[in-house]
Design a protein around this motif. Structure first.
Motif, PDB file in Angstrom:
ATOM      1  N   ARG A  38     -11.933  45.070  35.149  1.00  0.00           N
ATOM      2  CA  ARG A  38     -12.317  46.316  35.821  1.00  0.00           C
ATOM      3  C   ARG A  38     -11.359  47.455  35.537  1.00  0.00           C
ATOM      4  O   ARG A  38     -11.605  48.579  35.919  1.00  0.00           O
ATOM      5  N   THR A  66      -6.049  47.741  40.806  1.00  0.00           N
ATOM      6  CA  THR A  66      -7.195  47.191  40.073  1.00  0.00           C
ATOM      7  C   THR A  66      -6.725  46.217  38.998  1.00  0.00           C
ATOM      8  O   THR A  66      -7.294  45.138  38.837  1.00  0.00           O
ATOM      9  N   GLY A  89     -12.457  45.648  44.571  1.00  0.00           N
ATOM     10  CA  GLY A  89     -12.478  45.931  43.141  1.00  0.00           C
ATOM     11  C   GLY A  89     -12.113  47.367  42.820  1.00  0.00           C
ATOM     12  O   GLY A  89     -11.828  47.687  41.680  1.00  0.00           O
ATOM     13  N   ALA A 143      -8.050  37.769  39.403  1.00  0.00           N
ATOM     14  CA  ALA A 143      -9.378  37.251  39.084  1.00  0.00           C
ATOM     15  C   ALA A 143      -9.327  36.315  37.878  1.00  0.00           C
ATOM     16  O   ALA A 143      -9.922  35.245  37.886  1.00  0.00           O
ATOM     17  N   CYS A 179     -14.374  34.181  42.311  1.00  0.00           N
ATOM     18  CA  CYS A 179     -14.458  35.618  42.031  1.00  0.00           C
ATOM     19  C   CYS A 179     -15.102  36.364  43.191  1.00  0.00           C
ATOM     20  O   CYS A 179     -14.667  37.452  43.563  1.00  0.00           O
ATOM     21  N   ARG A 180     -16.143  35.759  43.774  1.00  0.00           N
ATOM     22  CA  ARG A 180     -16.821  36.452  44.879  1.00  0.00           C
ATOM     23  C   ARG A 180     -15.912  36.551  46.092  1.00  0.00           C
ATOM     24  O   ARG A 180     -15.839  37.573  46.755  1.00  0.00           O
ATOM     25  N   ASP A 214     -13.493  39.285  45.563  1.00  0.00           N
ATOM     26  CA  ASP A 214     -14.127  40.588  45.740  1.00  0.00           C
ATOM     27  C   ASP A 214     -14.290  40.959  47.209  1.00  0.00           C
ATOM     28  O   ASP A 214     -14.245  42.123  47.568  1.00  0.00           O
ATOM     29  N   HIS A 215     -14.487  39.949  48.051  1.00  0.00           N
ATOM     30  CA  HIS A 215     -14.709  40.237  49.467  1.00  0.00           C
ATOM     31  C   HIS A 215     -13.431  40.119  50.282  1.00  0.00           C
ATOM     32  O   HIS A 215     -13.477  40.100  51.506  1.00  0.00           O
ATOM     33  N   ASP A 231     -14.038  46.838  49.583  1.00  0.00           N
ATOM     34  CA  ASP A 231     -14.358  46.689  48.178  1.00  0.00           C
ATOM     35  C   ASP A 231     -13.076  46.581  47.380  1.00  0.00           C
ATOM     36  O   ASP A 231     -12.496  47.560  46.970  1.00  0.00           O
ATOM     37  N   ARG A 287     -16.679  37.048  37.599  1.00  0.00           N
ATOM     38  CA  ARG A 287     -17.175  37.852  38.734  1.00  0.00           C
ATOM     39  C   ARG A 287     -18.436  37.261  39.360  1.00  0.00           C
ATOM     40  O   ARG A 287     -19.158  37.939  40.068  1.00  0.00           O
TER      41      ARG A 287
END
Lengths: 372, 414
Positions: B5, B41, B290, B48, B68-69, B72-73, B288, B63
């Protein structure tokens, strides 16, 4: 997921697992309780990443599934439902739950079950078993001596060493050590691990005063240990590192020995602590030479002084030794016997406290050097 | 190829990819670059790639997998984030016995336990220069003897404010400004702005994607900045008395910028912005994850309770009630705007029109630059740096602003 349970069973299960929910969780999902259907009921799991608690609630399952919902909110809702009623739970989409009981309905939003940290289950054969009553008493006598300060993280844990059919628990901070050895039911090959003292405090809460065993499962990955009693699992992460070798600090002999009544000494210490707490919190024990029949407990501070005498059976030389009142009070509060032997070796060597009739427990406190 | 990212940081990204693929990471990484450049980031990209469960190493980070999820959360148990909190906006050492989440002692406690999932553990300190000195010293032991498979990532805009002992233990990776077209593409891709607005915001952000994303989420901030820029340009044609009279109004605007009175408009865009309304900026895992935090986004999420803009009283009264830290923050926010304007003037005086950050003020800037003595904007920039530096060292913010107003170049009558 769709199932029904009895309100009181669900409420009890939520109360048990509620202990592992942190009010200031770092990850959002840690405020939630994981609901997962399993066998003939619902499995409730919570974790604060240090300990995880799982509880099984019997129920009737229509469809399997899993979801996490906010633990406090869910428990509050369930507790507010009429007792003795059936509670129906049903997932609504991937991340919300419908609760129905009698004429009450609620709908709460949750988080996908996949986001919940992986918590191993007690599926494996137990490594060993220990009587719940014995382990509970041992934890009460040891865990309080662990350090609460994070500056040496290893000391915030309790050394748990398995060897043959014995299990040794040892906790220390920089000023005291508590060691207790108990019997276990199945022999284990020698192994030592360090369990956070906080986890043991939670375990002691779950254990009952019965001779029924608690299963102990050492996870194969070696970074967790699991305790299983009827319907409840407690899993804890271990403290990483080497526990200091405490054995070399345990005094080998003594020049003075006094046997006293634990309650009497506790009362006298508490009284002296009232004076002592105003300054350095130091309480002095004065033991007469052999033949004497009382031990004096005294404190001397700017605000005043006091002295109390308790009956004692004395052997060896007379001596006078000072301790931090808190450490003295804590050992006297937590030891599970009526009579206590105090073993001293002069004013500057560590003081040893042994319950009379229990050769498997020893408590050592470093003395305080006083001016006089 | 995994989904990274980080944008517009080819060198930094290549370094991170290389050390991550080798698997023997340094104990501590020091990511250095301007606020909003993408340090967090990049740190999250590293987390990640280390934690991703994709079978093919080249597909990491995918992702898509559970790890990965969770990342992200903000739900990954092996990722620990420390962010500044409290009135002084510091990363604190925390209580000895029961350290609060997000403090250095809570991290030490966490890392003292055996890993929960058995893989890598990543601790990310956003705005590492805000770790106070006690906390930095507490961190030293961790830097010297970190547990196995643990990476500590310190993100710092100003590494000079870290203790030399801490700084010297980190493997340094530098992030530079991101090209404007890469930022514009990012804004469009995220749906944060349409193409033309994205281009303008990208220029305005001066190479900091995190800033661009925050601005895209808060059009009111852009409007306020534009008003201030115009006012600053106009002051160049005014005499000393008018300039000094403008101080109160400038201060109020600076305070609005600094304290985040302007609400974030698009929830979910800019994790830290979304949290700004609440009082808890201590929550480590923000919505968020990310998105680039830090920079303006982080500055907006101050813990002061936002006041209703309508409640604003007149300048003097409002200023009297402000804590010194808030007044300093207002001046620094103002200083940033001013620096950008002065930079554009300096560029314009050398004919570099294509590089200007303020596309909307292009004509005014070019016109004014023609009326300034040669080198005036550059001299002001030096003065601005010195004055803001002094303000950070406890110089009186009001006097510092007066100094800037009087030092601001005067336009010769055309």
């Amino acid at each position: 997921m769709k199932l029904s349970l009895m309100q009181e069973n669900l409420a009890r299960g939520l109360q048990v697992v509620g202990r592992a929910v942190s009010s200031r969780a770092t990850l959002p999902v840690l405020s939630n309780v994981l609901l997962r259907t399993e066998d003939a009921g619902l499995k409730l799991t919570t974790t604060n990443l240090e300990i995880g608690i799982t509880s099984w609630v019997p129920g009737k399952i229509d469809t399997d599934g899993a979801l996490t919902v906010p633990a406090r909110l869910f428990a509050d809702i369930v507790n507010s439902l009429p007792p003795g009623e059936r509670v129906d739970l049903e997932t609504d989409g991937a991340d919300s739950l419908r609760i129905r009981s009698g004429r009450f309905r609620a709908h709460i939003k949750g988080i996908d079950a996949e986001e919940f940290p992986a918590i191993p289950a007690a599926g494996e054969r137990p490594t060993t078993r220990v009587s719940q009553k014995v382990l509970k008493a041992a934890l009460g006598e040891v865990a309080f001596a662990a350090a609460s300060d994070e500056s040496r993280p290893i000391l915030t844990g309790v050394l748990t060493r398995f060897a043959g059919d014995r299990m040794t628990l040892a906790a220390a901070d920089n000023y005291r050590i508590a060691v207790k050895t108990i019997d276990i039911m199945d022999p284990v090959e020698e192994r030592a691990l360090v369990v956070p003292a906080r986890s043991y405090t939670e375990l002691a809460r779950i254990l009952a005063d019965t001779d029924d065993p608690v299963d102990v499962v050492l996870a194969p990955a070696k970074n967790q240990v699991l305790f299983h009693v009827d319907g409840i699992d407690l899993i804890t992460r271990l403290v990483d590192g080497q526990f200091p070798n405490y054995q070399q600090v345990l005094p080998a002999g003594h020049s003075t020995r006094a046997v006293v009544d634990r309650e009497d000494l506790l009362k006298a210490t508490r009284l002296s602590a009232l004076i002592a707490s105003s300054s350095a919190n130091v309480v002095k024990l004065t033991v007469p030479p052999e033949g004497g029949s009382t031990v004096a407990v005294s404190a001397n501070a700017e605000i005043g002084d006091n002295e109390g005498e308790i009956e004692a059976t004395v052997e060896g030389e007379g001596t006078s030794i000072a301790f931090n009142a808190r450490f003295l009070t804590e050992v006297l509060q937590n030891v599970d016997r009526d009579q206590l032997a105090l073993e001293f070796n002069g004013a500057l060597s560590p003081g040893v406290f042994r319950p009379v009739g229990d050769p498997d427990y020893v408590h050592v406190i470093m003395p305080v050097r006083t001016a006089s | 190829m995994g989904e990274w990212r980080t944008r517009g940081q080819p060198l930094a990204l290549e370094t991170i990819e290389r050390i991550a693929s080798r698997g023997n990471l340094p104990n501590a990484l020091l990511l250095v670059g301007p606020a909003g450049a993408g340090k967090t980031t990049l740190a999250l990209d590293l987390a990640a790639v280390l934690l991703c469960g994709a079978a093919d190493p080249r597909a990491r980070p995918c992702r898509m997998c559970a790890a990965c999820r969770r990342l992200d959360h903000g739900n990954h148990p092996d990722v620990h984030r420390l962010v500044p909190s409290g009135a002084g906006r510091q990363v604190r050492i925390g209580d000895r016995v029961a350290p609060e989440p997000g403090t250095v002692r809570s991290l030490i406690h966490e890392l003292a336990l055996a890993p929960s999932e058995g893989g890598w553990r990543i601790a990310i300190v956003e705005e590492a220069e805000r770790i106070n000195e006690d906390a930095q010293n507490a961190l030293l032991k961790l830097l010297e003897e970190p547990p196995e498979r643990t990476v500590l990532v310190l993100c710092a805009a100003d590494e000079d404010r870290l203790l030399p002992t801490v700084r010297s233990r980190g493997f340094r990776v530098r992030l530079g400004p991101v090209p404007a077209d890469a930022i514009a593409a990012l804004l469009v891709e995220r749906g944060a702005a349409d193409a033309s607005r994205a281009t303008a915001l990208a220029r305005r952000s001066r190479g900091r994607p995190g800033v661009a994303l925050s601005l895209a989420a808060s059009p009111d901030t852009v409007l306020l900045e534009q008003r201030l820029e115009r006012e600053i340009l106009d002051l160049a044609r005014q005499g000393p008395s008018v300039r000094l009279a403008a101080a109160a109004d400038l201060f109020r605007s600076g305070d609005q910028l600094a304290s985040g009175l302007l609400p974030a408009q698009a929830p979910g865009v800019g994790g830290s912005m979304a949290a700004s309304a609440g009082a808890s900026s201590a929550s480590g895992g923000e919505g968020d994850a990310g998105l680039a935090a830090g920079g303006r986004g982080a500055r907006v999420s101050r813990t002061r309770t936002p006041r209703d803009p309508q409640d604003e009283v007149t300048g003097e009264g409002a200023r009297d009630r402000q804590a010194p830290a808030a007044r300093r923050a207002a001046l620094l926010a103002l200083g940033e705007i001013w620096r950008a304007v002065a930079r554009d003037l300096a560029l314009a005086s050398h004919g570099c029109r294509a590089e200007l950050a303020h596309v909307d003020l292009l004509e005014e800037i070019v016109a004014l630059s023609a009326c300034l003595p040669a080198g005036a904007a550059e001299r002001f920039l030096a003065r601005l740096d010195a004055t803001l530096d002094a303000a950070q060292r406890n110089a009186n913010p009001e006097i510092a602003l007066d100094v800037l107003l009087l030092a601001w170049p005067s336009a010769r009558a055309a």
